[in-house]
Design a protein around this motif. Sequence first.
Motif, PDB file in Angstrom:
ATOM      1  N   GLY A 146     -11.069   3.986   6.198  1.00 26.35           N
ATOM      2  CA  GLY A 146     -10.929   5.153   5.343  1.00 26.35           C
ATOM      3  C   GLY A 146     -11.148   6.451   6.079  1.00 26.35           C
ATOM      4  N   GLY A 147     -11.450   7.495   5.316  1.00 22.70           N
ATOM      5  CA  GLY A 147     -11.675   8.811   5.896  1.00 22.70           C
ATOM      6  C   GLY A 147     -10.397   9.397   6.460  1.00 22.70           C
ATOM      7  N   LEU A 148     -10.534  10.196   7.503  1.00 23.40           N
ATOM      8  CA  LEU A 148      -9.376  10.852   8.099  1.00 23.40           C
ATOM      9  C   LEU A 148      -8.445   9.879   8.807  1.00 23.40           C
ATOM     10  CD1 LEU A 148     -10.827  14.199   9.516  1.00 23.40           C
ATOM     11  CD2 LEU A 148      -9.432  13.840   7.481  1.00 23.40           C
ATOM     12  N   ASN A 149      -8.923   8.652   9.097  1.00 24.18           N
ATOM     13  CA  ASN A 149      -8.029   7.656   9.687  1.00 24.18           C
ATOM     14  C   ASN A 149      -6.803   7.423   8.803  1.00 24.18           C
ATOM     15  OD1 ASN A 149      -9.331   6.435  12.204  1.00 24.18           O
ATOM     16  ND2 ASN A 149     -11.024   6.359  10.756  1.00 24.18           N
ATOM     17  N   LEU A 150      -7.013   7.515   7.496  1.00 21.03           N
ATOM     18  CA  LEU A 150      -5.947   7.190   6.556  1.00 21.03           C
ATOM     19  C   LEU A 150      -4.749   8.112   6.659  1.00 21.03           C
ATOM     20  CD1 LEU A 150      -7.771   6.249   3.230  1.00 21.03           C
ATOM     21  CD2 LEU A 150      -6.155   4.828   4.497  1.00 21.03           C
ATOM     22  N   GLN A 151      -4.958   9.369   7.045  1.00 19.38           N
ATOM     23  CA  GLN A 151      -3.862  10.329   6.986  1.00 19.38           C
ATOM     24  C   GLN A 151      -2.706   9.971   7.924  1.00 19.38           C
ATOM     25  OE1 GLN A 151      -5.085  14.261   8.204  1.00 19.38           O
ATOM     26  NE2 GLN A 151      -6.435  13.486   9.807  1.00 19.38           N
ATOM     27  N   HIS A 152      -2.991   9.220   8.986  1.00 17.54           N
ATOM     28  CA  HIS A 152      -1.944   8.818   9.929  1.00 17.54           C
ATOM     29  C   HIS A 152      -1.673   7.315   9.876  1.00 17.54           C
ATOM     30  CE1 HIS A 152      -1.868  12.803  11.670  1.00 17.54           C
ATOM     31  NE2 HIS A 152      -3.155  12.752  11.934  1.00 17.54           N
ATOM     32  N   SER A 153      -1.813   6.710   8.718  1.00 16.94           N
ATOM     33  CA  SER A 153      -1.714   5.251   8.586  1.00 16.94           C
ATOM     34  C   SER A 153      -0.299   4.768   8.290  1.00 16.94           C
ATOM     35  CB  SER A 153      -2.654   4.767   7.475  1.00 16.94           C
ATOM     36  OG  SER A 153      -2.352   5.415   6.240  1.00 16.94           O
ATOM     37  N   ILE A 154       0.717   5.547   8.584  1.00 14.63           N
ATOM     38  CA  ILE A 154       2.093   5.258   8.186  1.00 14.63           C
ATOM     39  C   ILE A 154       2.575   3.919   8.731  1.00 14.63           C
ATOM     40  CG2 ILE A 154       4.468   5.976   8.635  1.00 14.63           C
ATOM     41  CD1 ILE A 154       1.580   8.364   7.834  1.00 14.63           C
ATOM     42  N   GLU A 155       2.232   3.605  10.002  1.00 19.05           N
ATOM     43  CA  GLU A 155       2.705   2.347  10.594  1.00 19.05           C
ATOM     44  C   GLU A 155       2.184   1.130   9.827  1.00 19.05           C
ATOM     45  OE1 GLU A 155      -0.695   3.775  13.476  1.00 19.05           O
ATOM     46  OE2 GLU A 155       0.987   4.720  12.468  1.00 19.05           O
ATOM     47  N   TYR A 156       1.001   1.245   9.272  1.00 17.95           N
ATOM     48  CA  TYR A 156       0.392   0.159   8.500  1.00 17.95           C
ATOM     49  C   TYR A 156       1.215  -0.135   7.241  1.00 17.95           C
ATOM     50  CZ  TYR A 156      -3.222  -1.824   5.317  1.00 17.95           C
ATOM     51  OH  TYR A 156      -3.935  -2.569   4.409  1.00 17.95           O
ATOM     52  N   TRP A 157       1.584   0.917   6.507  1.00 15.61           N
ATOM     53  CA  TRP A 157       2.310   0.740   5.248  1.00 15.61           C
ATOM     54  C   TRP A 157       3.730   0.246   5.474  1.00 15.61           C
ATOM     55  CZ3 TRP A 157      -1.180   0.878   1.597  1.00 15.61           C
ATOM     56  CH2 TRP A 157      -2.304   1.684   1.753  1.00 15.61           C
ATOM     57  N   LEU A 158       4.393   0.752   6.509  1.00 13.96           N
ATOM     58  CA  LEU A 158       5.760   0.311   6.781  1.00 13.96           C
ATOM     59  C   LEU A 158       5.795  -1.142   7.240  1.00 13.96           C
ATOM     60  CD1 LEU A 158       7.309   3.416   8.609  1.00 13.96           C
ATOM     61  CD2 LEU A 158       7.547   2.753   6.220  1.00 13.96           C
ATOM     62  N   THR A 159       4.813  -1.535   8.057  1.00 14.89           N
ATOM     63  CA  THR A 159       4.759  -2.927   8.513  1.00 14.89           C
ATOM     64  C   THR A 159       4.491  -3.869   7.346  1.00 14.89           C
ATOM     65  OG1 THR A 159       3.932  -2.195  10.675  1.00 14.89           O
ATOM     66  CG2 THR A 159       3.641  -4.516  10.118  1.00 14.89           C
ATOM     67  N   LEU A 160       3.559  -3.503   6.479  1.00 13.42           N
ATOM     68  CA  LEU A 160       3.296  -4.328   5.292  1.00 13.42           C
ATOM     69  C   LEU A 160       4.552  -4.479   4.435  1.00 13.42           C
ATOM     70  CD1 LEU A 160      -0.229  -3.156   4.019  1.00 13.42           C
ATOM     71  CD2 LEU A 160       0.351  -5.364   5.033  1.00 13.42           C
ATOM     72  N   ASP A 161       5.305  -3.396   4.293  1.00 14.66           N
ATOM     73  CA  ASP A 161       6.498  -3.448   3.451  1.00 14.66           C
ATOM     74  C   ASP A 161       7.546  -4.387   4.036  1.00 14.66           C
ATOM     75  OD1 ASP A 161       7.888  -2.305   1.081  1.00 14.66           O
ATOM     76  OD2 ASP A 161       9.310  -1.637   2.592  1.00 14.66           O
ATOM     77  N   LEU A 162       7.697  -4.389   5.358  1.00 13.91           N
ATOM     78  CA  LEU A 162       8.645  -5.309   5.977  1.00 13.91           C
ATOM     79  C   LEU A 162       8.196  -6.755   5.829  1.00 13.91           C
ATOM     80  CD1 LEU A 162       9.765  -3.582   9.300  1.00 13.91           C
ATOM     81  CD2 LEU A 162      11.068  -3.863   7.188  1.00 13.91           C
ATOM     82  N   LEU A 163       6.912  -7.004   6.005  1.00 12.93           N
ATOM     83  CA  LEU A 163       6.406  -8.365   5.823  1.00 12.93           C
ATOM     84  C   LEU A 163       6.602  -8.834   4.385  1.00 12.93           C
ATOM     85  CD1 LEU A 163       3.070  -8.159   7.882  1.00 12.93           C
ATOM     86  CD2 LEU A 163       5.191  -9.313   8.554  1.00 12.93           C
ATOM     87  N   ALA A 164       6.347  -7.937   3.434  1.00 11.96           N
ATOM     88  CA  ALA A 164       6.489  -8.301   2.018  1.00 11.96           C
ATOM     89  C   ALA A 164       7.945  -8.526   1.628  1.00 11.96           C
ATOM     90  CB  ALA A 164       5.883  -7.204   1.147  1.00 11.96           C
ATOM     91  N   SER A 165       8.884  -7.906   2.349  1.00  9.89           N
ATOM     92  CA  SER A 165      10.298  -8.047   1.995  1.00  9.89           C
ATOM     93  C   SER A 165      10.806  -9.472   2.192  1.00  9.89           C
ATOM     94  CB  SER A 165      11.147  -7.085   2.829  1.00  9.89           C
ATOM     95  OG  SER A 165      11.207  -7.499   4.183  1.00  9.89           O
ATOM     96  N   GLU A 166      10.065 -10.287   2.926  1.00 12.54           N
ATOM     97  CA  GLU A 166      10.495 -11.671   3.159  1.00 12.54           C
ATOM     98  C   GLU A 166      10.177 -12.586   1.986  1.00 12.54           C
ATOM     99  OE1 GLU A 166      10.354 -13.069   7.351  1.00 12.54           O
ATOM    100  OE2 GLU A 166       8.701 -11.627   7.506  1.00 12.54           O
ATOM    101  N   PHE A 167       9.355 -12.097   1.060  1.00 10.94           N
ATOM    102  CA  PHE A 167       9.020 -12.885  -0.125  1.00 10.94           C
ATOM    103  C   PHE A 167       9.827 -12.338  -1.281  1.00 10.94           C
ATOM    104  CE2 PHE A 167       5.008 -12.370   2.383  1.00 10.94           C
ATOM    105  CZ  PHE A 167       5.112 -13.581   3.061  1.00 10.94           C
ATOM    106  N   ALA A 168      10.840 -13.087  -1.690  1.00 11.15           N
ATOM    107  CA  ALA A 168      11.792 -12.601  -2.681  1.00 11.15           C
ATOM    108  C   ALA A 168      11.090 -12.213  -3.978  1.00 11.15           C
ATOM    109  CB  ALA A 168      12.851 -13.667  -2.956  1.00 11.15           C
ATOM    110  N   ASP A 169      11.326 -11.002  -4.432  1.00 11.71           N
ATOM    111  CA  ASP A 169      10.823 -10.522  -5.717  1.00 11.71           C
ATOM    112  C   ASP A 169      11.862  -9.569  -6.282  1.00 11.71           C
ATOM    113  OD1 ASP A 169       9.559  -9.540  -7.918  1.00 11.71           O
ATOM    114  OD2 ASP A 169       7.663  -9.071  -6.920  1.00 11.71           O
ATOM    115  N   PRO A 170      12.745 -10.066  -7.156  1.00  6.23           N
ATOM    116  CA  PRO A 170      13.849  -9.239  -7.657  1.00  6.23           C
ATOM    117  C   PRO A 170      13.393  -8.020  -8.451  1.00  6.23           C
ATOM    118  CG  PRO A 170      13.646 -11.285  -8.911  1.00  6.23           C
ATOM    119  CD  PRO A 170      12.728 -11.409  -7.746  1.00  6.23           C
ATOM    120  N   SER A 171      12.137  -8.003  -8.890  1.00  4.93           N
ATOM    121  CA  SER A 171      11.652  -6.867  -9.676  1.00  4.93           C
ATOM    122  C   SER A 171      11.334  -5.652  -8.813  1.00  4.93           C
ATOM    123  CB  SER A 171      10.400  -7.266 -10.467  1.00  4.93           C
ATOM    124  OG  SER A 171       9.315  -7.549  -9.597  1.00  4.93           O
TER     125      SER A 171
END
Length: 565
Positions: A146-171
Amino acid sequence: MSIMGERNASSIGHKKSLFYLFSITSILFILSWLFVLRSTGHPYFIDHNLLPNHKLFSTFHGGNLATRSRNGNNDPSIAANPVILEDQVAALRGSNMVKANPDNNAVLKVFMYDLPPEFHFELLDWKPEGKGVWPDIRTKVPEYPGGLNLQHSIEYWLTLDLLASEFADPSIARSAIRVHNSSVADVVFVPFFSSLSYNRYSRLKPHQKGSTNKLLQQKLVKFLVAQDEWKRSGGRDHIVLAHHPNSLLDARVNLWPATFILSDFGRYPPNVANVDKDVIAPYKHVIRTFVNDSSDFDSRPTLLYFQGAIYRKDVFLLGTVEVVSFVNCTGYKKTPLRLVVDALSVAAFNGKDKLFTVEQYEDWLLLLRCGFVFLLTPYMGGFARQELFYLLKDEKDVHFSFGTVLKDGIRRATQGMHSSKFCLNIAGDTPSSNRLFDAIASHCVPVIISDDIELPYEDVLDYSEFCVFVRTSDAVKEKFLINLIRSIGRDDWTRMWARLKEVENLFEFQYPSKEGDAVQMIWQAVARKVPAIRLKIHKSRRFSRYNPLRNRKPRPLPIPINFSK
């Protein structure tokens, strides 16, 4: 009389000839202009059905792809996809075009390297089980500090989104999906948590000769340039994240052909990163979102709010270099002029606590001894903050004070922004700061004083609808800024406040990602770069039969024509 009659008849005949000649000339002139106008308009006379695949000849209209046919109708299956190339062009796979599924909203296909965990989640103290390199995010998602580390956490969110895209969820509507075959991908994603690496591992430990952050950068460059994907495109289709201004400080000059995802260009020379090639992503705001905001113009007592660092340690240090003149000298003959000028430009953008490395400083001294005259254009962020502090500190309804995240700083900043009409966003060490996105989350109308700022998604989002922009040179004039803000009345403020509430979700990072949030907007911004990336790749192959792609250094910055060679 007969002579006069003959003369009149001759005159009349001559006039008729001139009239006919003028008429024919006019008609030909009009017809030629009609032909020119028709040829410069839409080429409707070309039968696109005679072309190899007429659906490939498309244009952008209002951000959407539309295919023009002879009768002017658009193909809706193509218009729905910002990255064109449907199943119909599968036969063209040999040309490395991307095949997108028209029935799938996730039109951007992303190949992600399976980098060892030391480059990503292991930096979060996650330990892999067995030979796997990724956490099972269906059971537990590693937490980001947390703290100020969060402000530059973009790589974390994009990587999670790519990993999650492999689990089909049509919603879930997605703007990007992960593919495991790089030959069918639009872009190649490099999952290195560079900002976290800088924040946590850039300091030397007692037993180390080099920091962990520097070592990881060296390993990353060595890995990438050895990959077939990098060799195939020269790195042009790679997506590299360096959101913290000091992240990838050593590797960036080697990875320059890639598309960087950055917070701004404040510490990059333009031949390494620029707005045409790269993507600007928002910071993750650190203050609390103003949920169920029912405030109005009168219920926010503070007119103008700023809390943060006022006295910058690097005022007048960061800047750009403009060479004015050069005189040859003996000690300079062995160093090519272009390389040194390029080193100077990099030097002006590098460093956190100092402007130059030792080697770069020696370059400057050498040039000075050789009669090398230059202008250092100062970066004015810190100067503006100090000047504005003195101009505004005595205004009764203005809050302008020093503040940090320490000692309950985030809670106090949240309260202050939630109760203010306008929030100052002034350039500091770099053109951008997290303060802008804190203001958006607070529905506090941002007042942006940063001449060199680049904003996320500005090609599709008009910031003037919910922000006030002021030039630095105007802002530091006595009474200019405060008079401008006081002149904005209730109706104008309410309109901008309402617009802030409409756009705030575009800047929200979350997992799982939702339609229209920051993660999806960044992927869409990357998708809009794909045609330009593909163009660069195709042009780079023109002479590949006898001059194959090699790793190249960025082009040197241009030198004034009056330089001695």
